[in-house]
Scaffold this active site. Sequence first.
Site: not given
Ligand code: SAH
Length: 213
Positions: A64
């Site tokens: 993000s």
């Molecule tokens: N907070 C992260 C943002 C990553 S993007 C950062 O700072 O890098 C969102 C993330 O959510 C991805 O890695 C994706 O795999 C995860 N995600 C999506 N659906 C999910 C679920 N049902 N349970 C756990 N993680 C999930």
Amino acid sequence: MIQLGNTGVAGQRIKSLLEQQGISTPSVLAAIQDTPRDYFVEEAFALQAWGNQALPIGAGQTISQPYIVARMTELLMQSKPQRVLEIGTGSGYQTAILAQVFPRVYSVERIQALQWQAKRRLKNLDLHNVMMKYGDGWQGWQSKSPFDAIIVTAAPAEVPQALLTQLADGGQLILPLGVESQVLQVITRNGDSYSSQNVENVRFVPLVQGDLA
Ligand code: SAH
């Protein structure tokens, strides 16, 4: 050597940029300034890592924007939570910020390769107050609940029910809600009732429902 607080001019620049955008909590600004964001992206993007933008982290996911990481952390801080659950560990960048601001952090990720990388990064940065789990975040983390705060960093079409029930009384859930267009929402628990407040429009990858990757 990788360490917190060694970010030089790049760290100062991102801090003042976020201040200009209205982020004002000192501990949040300090955590952003001290955390080497270039360590959380793929090497090809390391030079762009200090800009205020989302970037690819592999597996079709993104880290993000620092502004939104800071904003969500700041919103959660208002209720001074002790135990915080994050859904969507991704690169671990948001997790690293949370770990510097809150006493205990729990984080769930559904892509195992990302979870491993994130775990290694936090360990190397000496952030040891985080527990991570490979699993489906729609289910929250029942055995560690209740949580004083829950932050979801991927967008569901509707609020996952398990997250509402795993919230402590008076606790807050913050999440981007929606498919085509998304709004950042803060939901506060009061006994058996919940009130919600829309904050601003945002853009996140979808929260995937069902099978693990
Ligand atoms: N907070 C992260 C943002 C990553 S993007 C950062 O700072 O890098 C969102 C993330 O959510 C991805 O890695 C994706 O795999 C995860 N995600 C999506 N659906 C999910 C679920 N049902 N349970 C756990 N993680 C999930």
